[in-house]
Enzyme design. Structure first.
Site, PDB file in Angstrom:
ATOM      1  N   PRO A 114       1.325   6.051  -1.643  1.00 51.72           N
ATOM      2  CA  PRO A 114       2.281   5.452  -2.063  1.00 51.72           C
ATOM      3  C   PRO A 114       1.364   4.681  -3.553  1.00 51.72           C
ATOM      4  CG  PRO A 114       0.438   4.123  -0.856  1.00 51.72           C
ATOM      5  CD  PRO A 114       0.684   5.449  -0.715  1.00 51.72           C
ATOM      6  N   ASN A 117      -1.017   1.797  -3.794  1.00 50.70           N
ATOM      7  CA  ASN A 117      -2.764   2.329  -4.098  1.00 50.70           C
ATOM      8  C   ASN A 117      -2.653   3.596  -4.394  1.00 50.70           C
ATOM      9  OD1 ASN A 117      -3.212  -0.563  -2.477  1.00 50.70           O
ATOM     10  ND2 ASN A 117      -2.267   0.514  -1.146  1.00 50.70           N
ATOM     11  N   GLY A 197       6.472   3.714   2.782  1.00 53.09           N
ATOM     12  CA  GLY A 197       8.383   2.804   3.371  1.00 53.09           C
ATOM     13  C   GLY A 197       8.722   3.379   4.982  1.00 53.09           C
ATOM     14  N   CYS A 248      -0.608  -4.445   2.381  1.00 53.65           N
ATOM     15  CA  CYS A 248       0.544  -4.281   3.133  1.00 53.65           C
ATOM     16  C   CYS A 248       0.014  -5.553   4.152  1.00 53.65           C
ATOM     17  CB  CYS A 248       0.217  -2.768   3.813  1.00 53.65           C
ATOM     18  SG  CYS A 248      -0.478  -2.302   4.531  1.00 53.65           S
ATOM     19  N   GLU A 337       8.775  -9.113   3.770  1.00 54.62           N
ATOM     20  CA  GLU A 337       7.711  -8.833   2.856  1.00 54.62           C
ATOM     21  C   GLU A 337       8.333  -9.072   1.325  1.00 54.62           C
ATOM     22  OE1 GLU A 337       4.355  -5.217   2.697  1.00 54.62           O
ATOM     23  OE2 GLU A 337       6.772  -4.451   2.718  1.00 54.62           O
ATOM     24  N   LEU A 416      -3.303   1.439   7.843  1.00 50.26           N
ATOM     25  CA  LEU A 416      -3.795   0.744   8.936  1.00 50.26           C
ATOM     26  C   LEU A 416      -2.516   0.812   9.872  1.00 50.26           C
ATOM     27  CD1 LEU A 416      -3.883  -2.437   6.869  1.00 50.26           C
ATOM     28  CD2 LEU A 416      -5.867  -0.661   7.726  1.00 50.26           C
TER      29      LEU A 416
END
Length: 478
Positions: A114, A117, A197, A248, A337, A416
């Site tokens: 992503p 990061n 995403g 995230c 979010e 995660l």
């Protein structure tokens, strides 16, 4: 040749090289792989600042110091953890049952990186792949191709200098969706690590390949009346401002027990929190979600930059914007979010009401991911945590850093899993062991004591079994 065709051709070539490298790594001893990991981790750590600056320069968002922290977590901290693990070779011998368990590499990994990061995730996926004896081909985000490729280059140079195969670490140079699809679906790919995403994660799971997908988080934070308001605000603001909210697991909404609300609001204002009035909240929501999805221009920006873009005037010391939605869901966009230092604020009466509000928030985009809890009452912590549909419940710590293992003893990871709640195959902090399979060698069960219970069965002592199995294993060189 069109760009997408060139990108697909590049993906195929990188996968071909990765296949050869994976076959070579599978013949390496775990100690040799650890040597590669040690060299790569040291090289990435030495370049942590360079890569952080490159990421901010290329993407245009985030905080250099925080990206450097993430790079060090993905190199120094992760390397230390990986070197302590035994995940390949003989993992367990059970002579009494005649079973030996081995860890074996899965082979070739397709890894999506992503832009939030771009260097730390690349370092992380390179290290866990090599530790597991796997090769990896990475697909960078279009906004961060150069810095991701630089991170891979640094790791690859360290790997080859230590004697490893260069083809084990590949990275696309043309960020085309066609190439990413090719990586995920190609016959040479064995497993997918998809960080990004929801659409990307769903594509990974529908590719026909085993996949570990990690989508968005919408992390609620419950603040019990027993919490220390100053300490809680310090940790929450550290999390939501860390790299300007691009992790995230960053805090997204505060669910405050009513007796603590006044003290917490005061602590938040003293720490640089600005509470929006109703009209300001509408303007902010229109800026952040006016197009129906989150505004990409707001990703990783500071609170003051976001306020200015939304046409709001805030104090010069503002670090976090706080809004007070009337509810949760599509009619209340600020309850979702937000990849920036913006928090929703809810006041509830008691931990049971807080529990219900947190579950609402999780259902609106964060199922399975992470929940944070600040409380001094251990009974409330236990009762509150038991029912939550998340795989990580973090207590009295910064969520953004605690979830990835920086301020907790969770396994260091930048991927995660949200578990079945979040539509994932794992709820773990993904690491090298997820890139291995378990192979079991099983001897005929007639050598086990269970035969003594069968008609005419012979009673065989445990010692006899152990000697027989040990002899057979020695003959095989095991």
């Amino acid at each position: 040749m069109d760009a997408d065709l060139r990108a697909v051709a590049e993906a195929r070539e990188l996968l071909r090289r990765a296949r050869g490298a994976a076959d070579a790594l599978a013949r390496e001893e775990p100690a040799e792989l650890d040597g590669y990991v040690r060299a790569m981790g040291a090289a990435a750590a030495a370049a942590a600042r360079e890569l952080a600056e490159a990421a901010v320069r290329e993407t245009g968002f985030g905080v250099v110091e925080d990206k450097e922290t993430k790079n060090r977590l993905a190199s120094e901290t992760l390397t230390t953890a990986l070197l302590e693990q035994r995940i390949l070779g003989v993992l367990e011998r059970d002579p009494a049952r005649g079973v030996v368990t081995y860890g074996v590499p899965v082979g070739v990994v397709a890894a999506v990186i992503p832009c939030t990061n771009p260097t730390s995730t690349a370092i992380f996926k390179a290290l866990i792949s090599i530790k597991a004896g796997c090769a990896v081909v990475m697909s960078p985000h279009p906004r961060s191709v150069a810095c991701t490729r630089r991170a891979v280059e640094i790791c690859r140079d360290a790997l080859t200098a230590a004697g490893g195969p260069a083809g084990a670490l590949g990275c696309l140079s043309l960020a085309q969706m066609a190439a990413t699809r090719e990586l995920m679906r190609h016959e040479l790919t064995d497993v997918i690590l998809a960080t990004g995403g929801l659409s990307l994660v769903r594509a990974a799971y529908s590719s026909g390949k085993p996949a570990y997908g990690v989508g968005p988080g919408n992390v609620p934070v419950y603040l019990d009346r027993s919490a220390d308001p100053v300490d809680a605000v310090d940790k929450i603001f550290r999390g939501t401002t860390f790299d300007n909210g691009t992790v995230c697991a960053s805090e997204q909404a505060l669910v405050v027990d009513e007796p603590l609300a006044t003290a917490l609001r005061s602590a938040a204002e003293a720490a640089g929190g600005y509470f929006l009035d109703a009209a300001e909240a509408v303007r902010l929501a229109n800026y952040l979600f006016g197009g129906g999805t989150f505004n990409a221009a707001a990703v990783g920006r500071t609170a003051r930059q976001i306020a200015a873009a939304a046409g709001l005037e805030v104090p010069a010391d503002t670090r976090v914007l706080l809004a007070e939605p009337d509810g949760v869901g599509v009619d209340h966009p600020l309850s979702g979010e937000k990849l920036c230092p913006v928090l929703a604020w809810y006041v509830v009466d008691g931990w049971r009401a807080g529990c219900e509000r947190c579950i609402e928030l999780l259902r609106y985009g964060g199922m399975g991911h992470t929940l944070a809890l600040h409380a001094a009452n251990s009974a409330v912590v236990e009762a509150f945590a038991r029912e939550k549909p998340v795989c990580r419940v973090l207590v009295n710590t910064c969520s953004a850093l605690g979830a990835v293992g920086a301020t907790t003893n969770l396994e260091p990871s930048l991927t995660l899993g949200p578990g079945a709640w979040g539509g994932s195959s794992t709820g773990d902090n993904v690491s090298a062991r997820h890139l291995t399979d378990r192979k079991r060698l099983a001897w005929d069960s007639s050598l086990t004591p269970r035969d003594a219970d069968k008609p005419g069965g012979e009673t065989i002592s445990d010692e006899r079994i152990k000697r027989a199995v040990a002899k057979a294993l020695d003959e095989l060189g095991l």
